[in-house]
Design a protein around this motif. Sequence first.
Motif, PDB file in Angstrom:
ATOM      1  N   GLY A  49       0.797  -1.220   0.000  1.00  0.00           N
ATOM      2  CA  GLY A  49       0.000   0.000   0.000  1.00  0.00           C
ATOM      3  C   GLY A  49       0.828   1.268   0.000  1.00  0.00           C
ATOM      4  O   GLY A  49       0.286   2.360  -0.019  1.00  0.00           O
ATOM      5  N   ALA A  50       2.145   1.160   0.014  1.00  0.00           N
ATOM      6  CA  ALA A  50       2.989   2.348  -0.005  1.00  0.00           C
ATOM      7  C   ALA A  50       2.898   3.006  -1.381  1.00  0.00           C
ATOM      8  O   ALA A  50       2.751   2.353  -2.397  1.00  0.00           O
ATOM      9  N   ASN A  51       2.982   4.311  -1.370  1.00  0.00           N
ATOM     10  CA  ASN A  51       2.842   5.082  -2.591  1.00  0.00           C
ATOM     11  C   ASN A  51       4.040   6.024  -2.698  1.00  0.00           C
ATOM     12  O   ASN A  51       4.203   6.918  -1.887  1.00  0.00           O
ATOM     13  N   TYR A  52       4.890   5.804  -3.697  1.00  0.00           N
ATOM     14  CA  TYR A  52       6.072   6.633  -3.883  1.00  0.00           C
ATOM     15  C   TYR A  52       5.892   7.499  -5.118  1.00  0.00           C
ATOM     16  O   TYR A  52       5.335   7.071  -6.109  1.00  0.00           O
ATOM     17  N   SER A  53       6.412   8.695  -5.053  1.00  0.00           N
ATOM     18  CA  SER A  53       6.263   9.633  -6.152  1.00  0.00           C
ATOM     19  C   SER A  53       7.367   9.433  -7.191  1.00  0.00           C
ATOM     20  O   SER A  53       8.525   9.237  -6.853  1.00  0.00           O
ATOM     21  N   VAL A  54       6.988   9.485  -8.450  1.00  0.00           N
ATOM     22  CA  VAL A  54       7.923   9.418  -9.571  1.00  0.00           C
ATOM     23  C   VAL A  54       7.579  10.568 -10.501  1.00  0.00           C
ATOM     24  O   VAL A  54       7.081  10.375 -11.592  1.00  0.00           O
ATOM     25  N   CYS A  55       7.832  11.768 -10.060  1.00  0.00           N
ATOM     26  CA  CYS A  55       7.426  12.945 -10.833  1.00  0.00           C
ATOM     27  C   CYS A  55       8.238  13.123 -12.108  1.00  0.00           C
ATOM     28  O   CYS A  55       7.791  13.795 -13.028  1.00  0.00           O
ATOM     29  N   GLY A  56       9.426  12.535 -12.184  1.00  0.00           N
ATOM     30  CA  GLY A  56      10.261  12.690 -13.368  1.00  0.00           C
ATOM     31  C   GLY A  56       9.614  12.116 -14.616  1.00  0.00           C
ATOM     32  O   GLY A  56       9.599  12.740 -15.668  1.00  0.00           O
ATOM     33  N   LEU A  57       9.072  10.909 -14.501  1.00  0.00           N
ATOM     34  CA  LEU A  57       8.400  10.287 -15.644  1.00  0.00           C
ATOM     35  C   LEU A  57       7.200  11.107 -16.085  1.00  0.00           C
ATOM     36  O   LEU A  57       6.999  11.348 -17.270  1.00  0.00           O
ATOM     37  N   PHE A  58       6.400  11.511 -15.119  1.00  0.00           N
ATOM     38  CA  PHE A  58       5.205  12.292 -15.434  1.00  0.00           C
ATOM     39  C   PHE A  58       5.572  13.635 -16.052  1.00  0.00           C
ATOM     40  O   PHE A  58       4.978  14.053 -17.046  1.00  0.00           O
ATOM     41  N   GLY A  59       6.562  14.301 -15.489  1.00  0.00           N
ATOM     42  CA  GLY A  59       6.961  15.620 -15.981  1.00  0.00           C
ATOM     43  C   GLY A  59       7.482  15.577 -17.404  1.00  0.00           C
ATOM     44  O   GLY A  59       7.133  16.424 -18.235  1.00  0.00           O
ATOM     45  N   ILE A  60       8.324  14.592 -17.695  1.00  0.00           N
ATOM     46  CA  ILE A  60       8.876  14.478 -19.045  1.00  0.00           C
ATOM     47  C   ILE A  60       7.781  14.197 -20.053  1.00  0.00           C
ATOM     48  O   ILE A  60       7.718  14.809 -21.123  1.00  0.00           O
ATOM     49  N   LEU A  61       6.870  13.287 -19.712  1.00  0.00           N
ATOM     50  CA  LEU A  61       5.805  12.944 -20.655  1.00  0.00           C
ATOM     51  C   LEU A  61       4.793  14.077 -20.789  1.00  0.00           C
ATOM     52  O   LEU A  61       4.263  14.305 -21.880  1.00  0.00           O
ATOM     53  N   ALA A  62       4.540  14.810 -19.727  1.00  0.00           N
ATOM     54  CA  ALA A  62       3.631  15.959 -19.805  1.00  0.00           C
ATOM     55  C   ALA A  62       4.232  17.067 -20.675  1.00  0.00           C
ATOM     56  O   ALA A  62       3.520  17.700 -21.471  1.00  0.00           O
ATOM     57  N   MET A  63       5.549  17.301 -20.531  1.00  0.00           N
ATOM     58  CA  MET A  63       6.202  18.298 -21.383  1.00  0.00           C
ATOM     59  C   MET A  63       6.167  17.869 -22.844  1.00  0.00           C
ATOM     60  O   MET A  63       5.956  18.688 -23.741  1.00  0.00           O
ATOM     61  N   SER A  64       6.356  16.578 -23.083  1.00  0.00           N
ATOM     62  CA  SER A  64       6.308  16.070 -24.452  1.00  0.00           C
ATOM     63  C   SER A  64       4.914  16.241 -25.061  1.00  0.00           C
ATOM     64  O   SER A  64       4.786  16.627 -26.219  1.00  0.00           O
ATOM     65  N   ALA A  65       3.878  15.963 -24.265  1.00  0.00           N
ATOM     66  CA  ALA A  65       2.507  16.133 -24.764  1.00  0.00           C
ATOM     67  C   ALA A  65       2.219  17.598 -25.063  1.00  0.00           C
ATOM     68  O   ALA A  65       1.638  17.928 -26.109  1.00  0.00           O
ATOM     69  N   ALA A  66       2.637  18.475 -24.166  1.00  0.00           N
ATOM     70  CA  ALA A  66       2.412  19.907 -24.380  1.00  0.00           C
ATOM     71  C   ALA A  66       3.191  20.412 -25.592  1.00  0.00           C
ATOM     72  O   ALA A  66       2.684  21.231 -26.375  1.00  0.00           O
ATOM     73  N   LEU A  67       4.405  19.909 -25.770  1.00  0.00           N
ATOM     74  CA  LEU A  67       5.224  20.319 -26.915  1.00  0.00           C
ATOM     75  C   LEU A  67       4.614  19.821 -28.226  1.00  0.00           C
ATOM     76  O   LEU A  67       4.618  20.543 -29.229  1.00  0.00           O
TER      77      LEU A  67
END
Length: 150
Positions: A49-67
Amino acid sequence: MIQRKQSLFLLLAFIATVVCLCLPIAEITPMGMGGSIKLYNLCIITSAGANYSVCGLFGILAMSAALSLGTIFLYNNRKLQSKFCVCNLFLLIAWYIVLGVTARNTSPVDFSFNLAFAACLPAIAAILVFMARAGVIHDEKLVRAADRIR
């Protein structure tokens, strides 16, 4: 000229990256132990049930989608559109590098790493962005040839 084929390729690349943002990327199963680890773009969820953040993957893919989406509307400036396509390709390659590092850091010593379908979507988006860039370069050559004739 928003109806060009490059615009369609970039729109499909945008859709592929957004779908990848929403789906699980991989499942890591330790050998000989119970439980599994699900890897998403935004977080890692363990069987405990532990939840760890991986913002790097999300950030890179979000920037790619916006670009990808922003590049569609730069049809008047083909040189800038081509440069943005190259930047988008580098972002998609960087996503795979960060995915490998993240998977390696979160995995136990003996593990089974199973990629989900969503992990291939950034590669599909990279192919589409590459095809869009080729179309932009082709259009630029046509415009230069037409200018020479005048």
